[in-house]
Design an enzyme around this catalytic site. Structure first.
Site, PDB file in Angstrom:
ATOM      1  N   CYS A 242      42.185  33.484  37.353  1.00 58.13           N
ATOM      2  CA  CYS A 242      42.450  32.080  37.074  1.00 58.13           C
ATOM      3  C   CYS A 242      42.651  31.969  35.565  1.00 58.13           C
ATOM      4  CB  CYS A 242      41.298  31.207  37.544  1.00 58.13           C
ATOM      5  SG  CYS A 242      39.783  31.550  36.652  1.00 58.13           S
ATOM      6  N   HIS A 269      33.195  39.627  36.392  1.00 56.24           N
ATOM      7  CA  HIS A 269      32.547  40.404  37.443  1.00 56.24           C
ATOM      8  C   HIS A 269      33.534  41.377  38.050  1.00 56.24           C
ATOM      9  CE1 HIS A 269      29.199  37.259  37.958  1.00 56.24           C
ATOM     10  NE2 HIS A 269      28.790  38.282  37.246  1.00 56.24           N
ATOM     11  N   HIS A 304      32.079  32.238  31.909  1.00 59.40           N
ATOM     12  CA  HIS A 304      30.969  31.547  32.581  1.00 59.40           C
ATOM     13  C   HIS A 304      30.214  30.602  31.656  1.00 59.40           C
ATOM     14  CE1 HIS A 304      31.004  35.558  34.699  1.00 59.40           C
ATOM     15  NE2 HIS A 304      31.152  34.715  35.688  1.00 59.40           N
ATOM     16  N   CYS A 326      35.158  28.956  29.777  1.00 59.16           N
ATOM     17  CA  CYS A 326      36.256  28.236  30.427  1.00 59.16           C
ATOM     18  C   CYS A 326      36.146  26.742  30.092  1.00 59.16           C
ATOM     19  CB  CYS A 326      36.156  28.448  31.943  1.00 59.16           C
ATOM     20  SG  CYS A 326      37.229  27.363  32.856  1.00 59.16           S
ATOM     21  N   HIS A 354      23.507  32.437  39.512  1.00 57.18           N
ATOM     22  CA  HIS A 354      24.825  32.729  38.941  1.00 57.18           C
ATOM     23  C   HIS A 354      24.827  32.375  37.451  1.00 57.18           C
ATOM     24  CE1 HIS A 354      29.138  32.529  38.154  1.00 57.18           C
ATOM     25  NE2 HIS A 354      29.287  33.294  39.217  1.00 57.18           N
ATOM     26  N   GLU A 356      26.994  31.231  35.481  1.00 60.42           N
ATOM     27  CA  GLU A 356      27.581  29.926  35.114  1.00 60.42           C
ATOM     28  C   GLU A 356      26.542  28.813  35.301  1.00 60.42           C
ATOM     29  OE1 GLU A 356      31.370  28.701  36.994  1.00 60.42           O
ATOM     30  OE2 GLU A 356      30.501  26.690  37.053  1.00 60.42           O
ATOM     31  N   SER A 450      31.182  39.558  42.326  1.00 63.63           N
ATOM     32  CA  SER A 450      31.936  38.325  42.052  1.00 63.63           C
ATOM     33  C   SER A 450      31.646  37.303  43.143  1.00 63.63           C
ATOM     34  CB  SER A 450      33.431  38.649  42.016  1.00 63.63           C
ATOM     35  OG  SER A 450      34.183  37.501  42.306  1.00 63.63           O
ATOM     36  N   SER A 451      30.992  36.202  42.755  1.00 62.10           N
ATOM     37  CA  SER A 451      30.575  35.253  43.788  1.00 62.10           C
ATOM     38  C   SER A 451      31.782  34.548  44.388  1.00 62.10           C
ATOM     39  CB  SER A 451      29.558  34.260  43.240  1.00 62.10           C
ATOM     40  OG  SER A 451      30.175  33.119  42.750  1.00 62.10           O
ATOM     41  N   ASN A 452      32.811  34.287  43.593  1.00 64.50           N
ATOM     42  CA  ASN A 452      33.957  33.580  44.191  1.00 64.50           C
ATOM     43  C   ASN A 452      34.706  34.490  45.160  1.00 64.50           C
ATOM     44  OD1 ASN A 452      36.873  34.178  43.035  1.00 64.50           O
ATOM     45  ND2 ASN A 452      35.434  34.558  41.380  1.00 64.50           N
TER      46      ASN A 452
END
Ligand code: DC
Length: 511
Positions: A242, A269, A304, A326, A354, A356, A450-452
């Site tokens: 992204c 990540h 993050h 970000c 997490h 973030e 990577s959580s996403n």
């Protein structure tokens, strides 16, 4: 598996001209669905069926048999054994078709036929509801439109060229009335599908429209391939980095020539990227205290973000700080700081482990409540006297966010909801869900932490049982894809493009 291109739009926008040319260029068949509704209309007119009486229409639809054939590549419509193609383009038939295409019995019969044709052939299909109802999974959807003035002028010029008497104003009114009927009927009204690309041809000639649509298809086609064994491989458009991650990773690569470059935590990540940066001398530190025993240098804060304390601690070490947080996350920090300073209770919908979320928590001046399950939402007990502000981790699943917010909202608090999920995440998740629904096997590429990516995997697994989570091509078992006709590929926000490309290319050429 066949490929369809759906072109929808109002009457006179140039759909059939463009669709015909496109089909010829791509060696697909052209399916004119308007001609099918017109053939039905011919039947109704010939048999004096009242277009305003649905029961009469329903009763006669059962007596209609419509099929299509091709003569020199041109679609022929066969109505109860007779080729009626020559009678379809009259104004009277057009008006009858517009009136009667609103009925469920008429639509069902023709939509079934259209789907069957699309299943058996690669086609360019035009109409009013192709992208929205007939072929909702079509990989390319175009909504071709033009102002009613432009369309009326084209029709007027056409009729004048044929030597026919006509009146511009009457033509325009007729077009507008037909638009109204097509757009306001109850079943499958004309509208742009969410994932269709709008092309407004008002100020374009045919060649320009054709070029614009060809460009759209080529861009999509780079992500759709047919393998040697006839499998379709589709790479999600939203797969990969992204904006925030790309910016953070580029920031580190811009600094690598300097001495003593650090990232606060792994920059993303993704082990591959972190390893590559390590090889270029970039070191990862886990807390500001690490600097006490090291020389000064540059530290990059990853996308993050970090808590206020970490930020202050880093500042106190005297190290140069480059903040690659970000911008969407920075916005959450500001909300949380301002709201908590005003005495509002903060709820974060997200995973408290997490980084973030850890960072966001650290901008609140009062204790924060983090919720990521229905149970936690149900058990949440806040002060009813104080306001509540709900924010979200940027990569949280949108549907789950809504579910949790609904539970909290019913508790009678004075709540302000700030949906801070970033669009890129939402778009990636929506596209992944749609692709997984269509695919027989799904590959989700991303780092194991990577959580996403994990969320993408869950979404895809829900729709498609044969979903595989891989970090790189090495993890992929091509054998497990052998039975799938259609294979989808998506990737998390922290997966670099070269890894995605490698997977896509290998699936494409080895299966
Ligand atoms: O595109 P056309 O003018 O030949 O279409 C004739 C009519 O058929 C138009 O008024 C709307 C209807 N139609 C429809 O309802 N759905 C389609 N897919 C195509 C046409």
């Amino acid at each position: 598996m066949s490929i369809s291109i759906a072109i929808d739009g109002p009457a006179g926008a140039g759909k059939s001209t463009i669709a015909k040319r496109l089909a010829a260029k791509m060696n697909y068949i052209y399916v004119d669905t308007g001609a099918m509704y017109r053939a039905m209309a011919v039947y109704f007119t010939q048999n004096h069926v009242n277009p305003d009486d649905e029961r009469e229409i329903d009763a006669s639809v059962v007596n209609v048999d419509i099929s299509i054939e091709y003569a020199d590549g041109v679609q022929q419509v066969i109505l109860n054994g007779d080729n009626v193609t020559a009678f379809l383009r009259t104004e009277e038939t057009g008006r009858m078709a517009s009136k009667t295409s609103k009925y469920a019995s008429v639509r069902k019969k023709l939509v079934d036929l259209q789907r069957k044709i699309a299943k058996e052939n690669n086609c360019v299909m035009d109409g009013r509801d192709i992208g929205t109802a007939v072929l909702p999974d079509a990989p390319v959807k175009i909504y071709l439109t033009a102002s009613s003035d432009a369309r009326a002028q084209r029709r007027f010029d056409e009729l004048v060229a044929k030597g026919e008497q006509c009146d511009y104003q009457t033509i325009k009114e007729d077009i507008e009335q037909r638009d109204y009927q097509d757009m306001h009927r109850e079943i499958s009204p004309l509208c742009q599908a969410e994932d269709a690309v709008l092309v407004d041809s008002s100020d374009m000639n045919i060649e320009e429209v054709l070029q614009a649509i060809t460009d759209i298809i080529e861009k999509k086609n780079a992500r759709i391939a047919t393998t040697k064994s006839g499998k379709t491989v589709i790479l999600a458009e939203s797969a990969g980095f992204c904006f925030g991650v790309e910016r953070a990773v580029n920031t580190v690569y811009e600094q690598v020539d300097k001495e003593n470059v650090y990232t606060y935590g792994p920059i993303i990540h993704n082990e591959e990227v972190v390893k590559d940066l390590e090889s270029k001398g970039v070191r990862v530190i886990e807390n500001a205290a690490d600097f006490k025993n090291t020389e000064n240098g540059t530290v990059i804060i990853r996308s993050h973000g970090v808590s206020k304390k970490v930020y202050d601690d880093l500042k106190n070490t005297g190290v140069e700080i480059i903040d690659a947080t970000c911008p969407f996350v920075l916005k959450i920090h500001t909300i949380v700081r301002e709201e908590s300073e005003a005495g509002t209770q903060i709820v974060i919908i997200g995973n408290e482990k997490h980084p973030e979320v850890e960072g966001i928590m650290g901008w609140s001046v009062s204790p924060v409540h983090v919720v990521d399950t229905v149970e936690k939402a149900q058990n949440l007990a806040l002060d009813l006297e104080k306001k509540v502000c709900i924010v979200s981790q940027t990569t949280f699943n949108y549907n789950k966010f809504q579910e949790l917010v609904e539970i909290i909202s019913k508790k009678g608090y004075n709540v302000s909801i700030r949906n801070t999920i970033c669009n890129a995440t939402e778009e990636r998740q929506t596209e992944a869900r749609k692709l997984a629904k269509r695919a027989d096997a799904m590959i989700v590429v991303g780092g194991s932490s990577s959580s996403n990516t994990r969320k993408l995997y869950e979404i895809c697994k829900n729709e498609c049982n044969a979903t595989f989570y891989i970090q790189t091509l090495n993890d992929l078992d091509l054998e497990s894809l052998s039975k799938a006709d259609c294979i989808g590929i998506t990737a998390g926000a922290s997966t670099p493009n070269n890894i995605i490309e490698e997977v896509y290319t290998n699936v494409r050429i080895k299966l």
